[in-house]
Enzyme design. Structure first.
Site, PDB file in Angstrom:
ATOM      1  N   GLU A  47       0.832  -1.212   0.000  1.00 29.97           N
ATOM      2  CA  GLU A  47       0.000   0.000   0.000  1.00 29.97           C
ATOM      3  C   GLU A  47       0.863   1.258   0.000  1.00 29.97           C
ATOM      4  O   GLU A  47       0.468   2.295  -0.529  1.00 29.97           O
ATOM      5  CB  GLU A  47      -0.952   0.009   1.193  1.00 29.97           C
ATOM      6  CG  GLU A  47      -2.079  -1.015   1.105  1.00 29.97           C
ATOM      7  CD  GLU A  47      -1.681  -2.409   1.583  1.00 29.97           C
ATOM      8  OE1 GLU A  47      -0.498  -2.600   1.951  1.00 29.97           O
ATOM      9  OE2 GLU A  47      -2.544  -3.306   1.589  1.00 29.97           O
ATOM     10  N   PHE A 109     -12.134  -8.017  13.135  1.00 30.86           N
ATOM     11  CA  PHE A 109     -10.959  -8.376  12.342  1.00 30.86           C
ATOM     12  C   PHE A 109     -10.593  -7.233  11.384  1.00 30.86           C
ATOM     13  O   PHE A 109     -11.450  -6.717  10.672  1.00 30.86           O
ATOM     14  CB  PHE A 109     -11.256  -9.659  11.542  1.00 30.86           C
ATOM     15  CG  PHE A 109     -10.109 -10.060  10.648  1.00 30.86           C
ATOM     16  CD1 PHE A 109      -8.877 -10.412  11.191  1.00 30.86           C
ATOM     17  CD2 PHE A 109     -10.244 -10.061   9.266  1.00 30.86           C
ATOM     18  CE1 PHE A 109      -7.816 -10.759  10.371  1.00 30.86           C
ATOM     19  CE2 PHE A 109      -9.189 -10.412   8.439  1.00 30.86           C
ATOM     20  CZ  PHE A 109      -7.969 -10.764   8.997  1.00 30.86           C
ATOM     21  N   GLN A 110      -9.349  -6.828  11.417  1.00 30.93           N
ATOM     22  CA  GLN A 110      -8.811  -5.739  10.579  1.00 30.93           C
ATOM     23  C   GLN A 110      -9.546  -4.421  10.782  1.00 30.93           C
ATOM     24  O   GLN A 110      -9.677  -3.624   9.856  1.00 30.93           O
ATOM     25  CB  GLN A 110      -8.786  -6.135   9.105  1.00 30.93           C
ATOM     26  CG  GLN A 110      -7.800  -7.276   8.844  1.00 30.93           C
ATOM     27  CD  GLN A 110      -7.516  -7.528   7.388  1.00 30.93           C
ATOM     28  OE1 GLN A 110      -8.368  -7.308   6.535  1.00 30.93           O
ATOM     29  NE2 GLN A 110      -6.317  -8.004   7.096  1.00 30.93           N
ATOM     30  N   LYS A 159     -18.076  -1.509   4.762  1.00 36.22           N
ATOM     31  CA  LYS A 159     -18.434  -2.500   3.740  1.00 36.22           C
ATOM     32  C   LYS A 159     -19.939  -2.491   3.442  1.00 36.22           C
ATOM     33  O   LYS A 159     -20.356  -2.687   2.298  1.00 36.22           O
ATOM     34  CB  LYS A 159     -17.994  -3.889   4.229  1.00 36.22           C
ATOM     35  CG  LYS A 159     -17.775  -4.869   3.116  1.00 36.22           C
ATOM     36  CD  LYS A 159     -17.032  -6.102   3.634  1.00 36.22           C
ATOM     37  CE  LYS A 159     -16.923  -7.168   2.571  1.00 36.22           C
ATOM     38  NZ  LYS A 159     -16.207  -8.350   3.070  1.00 36.22           N
ATOM     39  N   MET A 460      23.717   9.831   3.901  1.00 35.09           N
ATOM     40  CA  MET A 460      23.467  11.134   4.507  1.00 35.09           C
ATOM     41  C   MET A 460      23.615  11.069   6.030  1.00 35.09           C
ATOM     42  O   MET A 460      24.148  11.998   6.651  1.00 35.09           O
ATOM     43  CB  MET A 460      22.062  11.626   4.122  1.00 35.09           C
ATOM     44  CG  MET A 460      21.765  13.028   4.550  1.00 35.09           C
ATOM     45  SD  MET A 460      22.994  14.185   3.911  1.00 35.09           S
ATOM     46  CE  MET A 460      22.142  14.888   2.522  1.00 35.09           C
TER      47      MET A 460
HETATM   48  C1  LIG Z   1      11.691   6.393   5.985  1.00 32.42           C
HETATM   49  C2  LIG Z   1      12.949   7.071   6.428  1.00 32.42           C
HETATM   50  N1  LIG Z   1      13.708   6.515   7.393  1.00 32.42           N
HETATM   51  C3  LIG Z   1      14.852   7.125   7.790  1.00 32.42           C
HETATM   52  C4  LIG Z   1      15.240   8.309   7.233  1.00 32.42           C
HETATM   53  C5  LIG Z   1      16.513   9.006   7.691  1.00 32.42           C
HETATM   54  N2  LIG Z   1      17.501   9.080   6.601  1.00 32.42           N
HETATM   55  C6  LIG Z   1      17.648  10.191   5.834  1.00 32.42           C
HETATM   56  S1  LIG Z   1      18.758   9.995   4.628  1.00 32.42           S
HETATM   57  C7  LIG Z   1      19.110   8.433   5.110  1.00 32.42           C
HETATM   58  C8  LIG Z   1      20.133   7.609   4.379  1.00 32.42           C
HETATM   59  C9  LIG Z   1      19.748   7.321   2.981  1.00 32.42           C
HETATM   60  O1  LIG Z   1      20.607   6.359   2.447  1.00 32.42           O
HETATM   61  P1  LIG Z   1      20.628   6.020   0.920  1.00 32.42           P
HETATM   62  O2  LIG Z   1      19.265   5.812   0.405  1.00 32.42           O
HETATM   63  O3  LIG Z   1      21.587   4.918   0.686  1.00 32.42           O
HETATM   64  O4  LIG Z   1      21.130   7.362   0.263  1.00 32.42           O
HETATM   65  P2  LIG Z   1      22.532   8.130   0.369  1.00 32.42           P
HETATM   66  O5  LIG Z   1      22.392   9.131   1.455  1.00 32.42           O
HETATM   67  O6  LIG Z   1      23.585   7.105   0.671  1.00 32.42           O
HETATM   68  O7  LIG Z   1      22.691   8.759  -0.967  1.00 32.42           O
HETATM   69  C10 LIG Z   1      18.347   8.084   6.225  1.00 32.42           C
HETATM   70  C11 LIG Z   1      18.429   6.774   6.945  1.00 32.42           C
HETATM   71  C12 LIG Z   1      14.378   8.862   6.251  1.00 32.42           C
HETATM   72  N3  LIG Z   1      14.646  10.031   5.685  1.00 32.42           N
HETATM   73  N4  LIG Z   1      13.274   8.213   5.846  1.00 32.42           N
END
Ligand SMILES: Cc1ncc(C[n+]2csc(CCOP(=O)(O)OP(=O)(O)O)c2C)c(N)n1
Length: 546
Positions: A47, A109-110, A159, A460
């Site tokens: 989803e 349920f659900q 439903k 990042m």
């Molecule tokens: C759903 C979610 N979980 C955690 C984060 C925190 N977060 C921001 S950037 C990042 C790393 C992203 O890694 P990657 O996709 O490998 O990209 P890169 O920065 O290496 O280019 C994280 C964990 C987020 N933005 N979204």
């Protein structure tokens, strides 16, 4: 007809052709109605994939994106996408099935209180209690999703309402009412513009959503006022406009940030002084008076007190801002800043320098293409080093920064615009967050191009650990990544890995010229960081460079 059939009829009345979703018990009557309907339903593999596809559809077309899910876990899986759409003001209508009205409140349920759960992440949520209200509620949902500041709206349908009988009565779709603004306000803004010596236009996502890109560029080319853009504003300013300085904010260009810090008038057009843009708020554009133009009154004074604020339809409002300015010296200063801080792509070594690859990719892609990003370093590199000719061509999760956005949003964009090349730029962390949507690409034979920048890290976060947490690399290592090429091939995509800068050019050509989907797995140095950077809590003129 049944309530379920009515739902699909109303969608068609609103011009909906494509729906993204996933079936289940409480929404089975609606899925049964799809069986005989002319609407195209796209079965996603989660989803979250469905809601992000609806977002990609909406963002790449400025039309409403529609998604569906069953009750309970189906609906809870929509929540992240709805929050994403709320923070980025994306018009989405989400329809969820609910347990029978007679069972609601019994822990059936659900059964989940979807109305209660979703209120914090939607512009508005409805539950249909009477079948005679069903059509009106759905019409209201479409109107709300698009009117004023757009956003997601959820309609939860028990439903019994789906299987009940109801008459279909065509409903005249009202024309959206757009706010009027006063000539006095316009005069006040024009006077500030004509007296300014160092004005800057600060352009946000609101321009694209108001379909006012032409009006904006006409205003800029007439006045020759320098312009900067937010992440969501990218594509609104013609990238060839000589006084366009690129993205502003935490990973913006140095020229943008310095120009804004120096300006004496900031013309904020459909932006919201987000903390990723302003850095330390009380140091942001300190010398500037502010004109704030927006469709949403709630933005005025929320973070920065405007000298003049005008709520209006940008198609009418922006042309009213045209006036005579005398800013020759400032234009020269801005041009010098731009030249002094131009990007360089001559990194040492044989490894692949991601900014150079993205710059080359940007030049080689067909003129009208869509790029969907995920979240992280690669997202910022796309914003810095790729050029866009329309905000509908750059899909990025701005407000929420949701990893997993890239692949499904590109699916939505590719379905909305089948003749446009859609490219996903993703990271090895983000890709895995909605990797199941490779199944959707396979099923619908979508010719998506995926550029996976693999640094074997949550890059990042690792960058922040390096800079602000004394190199304590806690839980950011992804060196046990799967074999991405084998994974892609398992879903029928052609795929290839590259390691050296000398392979980049041919690989981009191969990807672009391949019929059908292609995954280009690009191995990059785990030490590469995104520069420049405004450190948290710092002012934008204190940007640091690697
Ligand atoms: C759903 C979610 N979980 C955690 C984060 C925190 N977060 C921001 S950037 C990042 C790393 C992203 O890694 P990657 O996709 O490998 O990209 P890169 O920065 O290496 O280019 C994280 C964990 C987020 N933005 N979204």
């Amino acid at each position: 007809m049944t309530g379920a059939q009515l739902v699909l009829k109303v969608l068609q009345q609103h011009g909906v052709k494509h729906v993204f979703g996933y079936p289940g018990g409480a929404i089975m009557p609606i899925y049964d109605a799809f069986y005989d309907s002319e609407l195209d339903h796209f079965l996603c593999r989660h989803e979250q994939g469905a809601v992000f596809s609806a977002i990609g559809y909406a963002r790449s077309t400025n039309q409403v994106g529609v998604c569906m899910a069953t009750s309970g876990p189906g609906a809870t899986n929509l929540v992240t996408g709805l929050a994403d759409a709320l923070l980025d003001s994306i018009p989405v209508v989400a329809i969820t099935g609910q347990v029978f009205s007679s069972l609601m409140g019994t822990d059936a349920f659900q059964e989940v209180d979807v109305l209660g759960m979703s209120l914090a992440v939607t512009k508005h949520s409805f539950i249909v209690e009477d079948i005679n209200d069903l059509a009106r509620v759905l019409h209201d949902a479409f109107e709300l999703a698009q009117s004023g500041r757009p956003g997601p709206v959820l309609v939860d349908i028990p439903k019994d309402i789906q299987i009940g009988q109801v008459d279909f009565e065509p409903y005249p779709i009202p024309k959206p009412e757009l706010p009027e603004f006063s000539l006095e306000q316009v005069e006040a803004a024009r006077s500030l513009i004509s007296h300014a010596k160092h004005p800057v236009a600060y352009v946000g996502g609101g321009v694209g959503m108001a379909d006012a890109v032409d009006e904006l560029n006409d205003f800029l080319t007439t006045t020759k006022i320098p312009a900067v853009a937010t992440l969501k504003g990218l594509g609104a300013v013609d990238p060839t406009y000589p006084y366009y300085l690129g993205m502003i904010g935490m990973h913006g260009t140095k020229a943008s940030n310095l120009a804004v810090q120096e300006c004496d008038l900031l013309i904020c057009i459909g932006a919201r002084f987000d903390d990723r843009v302003t850095g330390k708020l009380d140091t942001f554009a300190q010398k500037a008076k502010v004109i704030h133009l927006d469709i949403d009154k709630a933005e005025f004074g929320k973070l920065r007190k405007p000298d003049v604020a005008i709520r209006g339809d940008f198609k009418k409002l922006i042309p009213q801002m045209k006036t005579v300015v005398d800013i020759g010296e400032w234009q020269q200063q801005v041009s010098d800043l731009k030249a002094e801080h131009a990007w360089r792509y001559d990194a040492p070594g044989e490894g692949i320098y991601a900014p150079a690859l993205l710059n080359e990719l940007s030049q080689k892609l067909p003129h009208d293409h869509v790029v969907s990003c995920d979240v992280g370093q690669h997202q910022m590199w796309v914003a810095q080093h790729m050029q866009f000719t329309s905000p509908t061509n750059h899909l990025s999760s701005g407000g929420a920064g949701t990893m997993g956005f890239g692949l499904p949003s590109a699916v939505g964009a590719q379905i909305a615009r089948p003749d446009t090349m859609s490219v996903v730029v993703t990271g090895d962390g983000s890709f895995m967050m909605n990797v199941q949507e490779l199944g959707t690409i396979k099923r619908f034979q979508l010719p998506l191009k995926i550029v996976l920048l693999d640094n074997q890290r949550l890059g990042m976060v690792k960058q922040w650990q390096e800079l602000f947490f004394e190199e304590r690399y806690s839980e950011t290592d992804l060196s046990d990544n799967p074999d991405f090429v084998a994974l892609a091939r398992a879903f029928g995509l052609k795929a290839k890995t590259i390691h050296s800068r000398f392979e980049v050019s041919d690989a981009i050509d191969q990807m672009i010229n391949t019929d059908g989907p292609f995954l280009l797995h690009v191995v990059i140095d785990e030490k590469a960081n995104v520069w420049p950077l405004v450190a948290p809590g710092k002012a934008n003129h204190e940007m640091i460079e690697g």
